[in-house]
Design a protein around this motif. Structure first.
Motif, short mmCIF file in Angstrom:
data_model
loop_
_atom_site.label_atom_id
_atom_site.label_comp_id
_atom_site.label_asym_id
_atom_site.label_seq_id
_atom_site.Cartn_x
_atom_site.Cartn_y
_atom_site.Cartn_z
N PHE A 469 0.83 -1.21 0.00
CA PHE A 469 0.00 0.00 0.00
C PHE A 469 0.87 1.26 0.00
O PHE A 469 0.56 2.24 -0.70
CB PHE A 469 -0.92 -0.02 1.22
N LYS A 472 2.55 1.73 -3.56
CA LYS A 472 1.58 2.17 -4.56
C LYS A 472 1.10 3.60 -4.29
O LYS A 472 0.92 4.39 -5.22
CB LYS A 472 0.39 1.21 -4.58
N SER A 473 0.90 3.92 -3.02
CA SER A 473 0.49 5.30 -2.68
C SER A 473 1.58 6.29 -3.03
O SER A 473 1.30 7.40 -3.53
CB SER A 473 0.15 5.37 -1.19
N GLY A 477 1.20 9.32 -5.65
CA GLY A 477 1.44 10.68 -5.18
C GLY A 477 2.49 11.41 -6.00
O GLY A 477 2.30 12.58 -6.40
#
Length: 564
Positions: A469, A472-473, A477
């Protein structure tokens, strides 16, 4: 004896004094006439060549320079410390002289290609050299001054310019072209415009990875976005390339000055990097098999490699242009192209050339990185206005990360190390927001989007290898920040180009002089040689006297001087 011999010097002397001398100096003119009559009588009795009186000839000035001499006599030498940035102080032009001012306003021939070639093929005769020396004595300098003809040293750019791309002239400097009118468009078109192509082509690579990467498959991004950006980047590249080729044809002197500019020299690598970016992100609609011919890679990498040999050779043994003298963050642009070329070489199936360029790029990246981190005290001080260019630190390690993964097919330890270096540098720059504020917009800001996009692509590849997570974040971003920056710059560019019409101001950075004007004038070479010869002769005579006294020998010249 009734007829007096005519003398050309007498007529010229009387005409000048009628206009230069004031009405209250009648007694001085009468005395001068008496002295001339005595001098003429002596010349009739003794037929010998008259001696030139330099003190008198100094006042026999022409009408063009007479006003400048009188103005210098009225004003002190230390009164004028800084020159006005009007572009008319060179060439001996006085603001009161309207004829000369109008001629200088529209004279851009010193930067044209034809004038440059004539300068390189011409040798000044002795007579013209004497005229130029006399102009320098009278406080004037023609348009053929060495500040125009010769190349500007690299240190001179750092001393005379400021701004994010060393594109602003300091207040104490004077320039060769006028500032009160708009220059021709080609003369105002900088090499930094290829930064627009860099930003758009790297965005095409980013959106191509967002549409095809397994880590971002949940976003369901259509490949049409990448295709539109790719076409836009190709159109901008063609327009910028044609315009700059026209500048090379008509204003080659301006292109040559950009080549010697310590920051802009790195943008000469940009067109070939853009071409390689477009080849890497070619849409599937145009290349269904996703395979490229090796000739494409050879076409783009050959000029890049030749330019690289020239620049890296100057860094190694270039004297005044060695890396410790000209190092600035934009040098990372010339290094990053090696990694982009390695990615394209691995895509066409040539692994060994890809490894070669990766090794060359990484070696020079380490040298540039250490040089910029630990600058020598003897090198040129990096201006504070160059802070925005520090974003180029991110480009090389992130591109090296992608190149290694493309060559060996896996995101192993070396790729991760390069990626973590780029990520740390990115975070260290983002937290210092004030580091990038307070500067006006210019087309050179487009080059700062290229590092942000490259590190975003590297983060997407890292998220593929480490599907979590956080990864991927982080990828989403960074991709959002990069695309937002490109969108803002694209809108600003359109507004400045078509609404405010301020996108291409006068390019003052290429119009600086070779040497700082208004400084202390050095003595003429002949007078300096005589002074040095006299000083050596006196020193030698004193040493001979000391030696003769120590040996108990007295020179007859010493006795003769004592008796006198």
């Amino acid at each position: 004896m009734d007829k007096k011999p005519t003398n050309s010097f007498q007529t010229h002397f009387m005409d000048i004094h009628e206009e230069v001398l004031s009405e209250g100096d009648e007694e001085g003119t009468i005395k001068n006439e008496d002295r001339e009559e005595k001098h003429l009588n002596k010349t009739t009795t003794k037929p010998r060549e008259p001696k030139r009186n330099h003190g008198r000839l100094n006042r026999q000035v022409s009408l063009e320079t007479g006003f400048s001499v009188l103005n210098r006599e009225r004003k002190g030498k230390d009164e004028r410390k800084t020159l006005t940035r009007s572009g008319t102080s060179l060439g001996g032009l006085n603001p009161a002289n309207k004829i000369g001012l109008e001629g200088q306003k529209r004279d851009f021939s010193i930067f044209k290609t034809k004038s440059t070639l004539s300068k390189q093929n011409s040798l000044l005769p002795r007579k013209i050299e004497k005229e130029l020396e006399s102009q320098k004595i009278n406080g004037t300098s023609g348009a053929d001054d060495d500040s125009v003809n010769a190349s500007v040293p690299a240190g001179r750019y750092f001393a005379a310019l400021r701004g994010p791309e060393l594109d602003e002239v300091k207040d104490s400097e004077d320039i060769l072209l006028p500032t009160d009118e708009l220059w021709p468009f080609l003369l105002r078109f900088p090499i930094g415009c290829f930064g627009i192509c860099l930003g758009l082509s790297s965005q095409a690579v980013l959106w191509h990875n967002l549409a095809t990467s397994p880590a971002t498959r949940f976003l369901h991004i259509t490949p049409n976005i990448s295709f539109v950006i790719w076409l836009l980047a190709l159109a901008v590249l063609i327009a910028v390339s044609i315009t700059y080729i026209l500048k090379c044809i008509f204003y080659f002197e301006a292109v040559r000055r950009e080549y010697f500019h310590p920051v802009r020299i790195n943008f000469f690598f940009a067109p070939w990097v853009v071409c390689m970016f477009l080849a890497i992100s070619v849409p599937s609609k145009l290349a269904p098999q996703q395979t490229l011919h090796p000739a494409i890679w050879c076409t783009f990498i050959a000029p890049y490699f030749l330019l690289e040999l020239k620049i890296y050779g100057q860094w190694l043994s270039g004297g005044k242009r060695r890396l410790s003298k000209v190092a600035n963050p934009s040098n990372h642009l010339s290094v990053s192209g090696n990694f982009v070329g390695a990615i394209l070489a691995s895509k066409v199936g040539w692994k060994e050339p890809a490894k070669f360029f990766w090794a060359v790029g990484f070696a020079h990246y380490l040298v540039v990185f250490v040089t910029l981190y630990q600058r020598l005290p003897t090198s040129e001080a990096l201006p504070k206005e160059l802070h925005p260019v520090y974003s180029m630190f991110i480009a090389a390690p992130s591109a090296a990360c992608l190149a290694w993964q493309s060559i060996y097919g896996e995101f192993d330890g070396i790729s991760r190390n390069c990626y973590f270096i780029a990520l740390f540098l990115y975070i260290s720059l983002v937290v210092r927001i004030k580091f990038f504020t307070g500067f006006r917009f210019s087309v050179a800001w487009w080059a700062y989007t290229f590092p942000m996009t490259t590190v975003s692509v590297a983060t997407i590849r890292y998220a593929e290898e480490v599907p979590a997570f956080i990864s991927k974040s982080l990828a989403l971003g960074l991709a959002f920040m990069s695309s937002t920056m490109v969108s803002v710059l694209f809108v600003s560019t359109l507004l400045h180009a078509f609404y405010w019409r301020t996108l291409f101001p006068n390019d003052l950075a290429i119009a600086i002089t070779k040497r700082k004007q208004g400084g202390e004038k050095k003595p003429l070479k002949k007078a300096y040689d005589i002074k040095r010869w006299t000083k050596k002769a006196l020193t030698k005579n004193s040493e001979n006297k000391d030696n003769s006294k120590n040996n108990g020998y007295t020179s007859p010249y010493d006795n003769r001087s004592v008796m006198a």
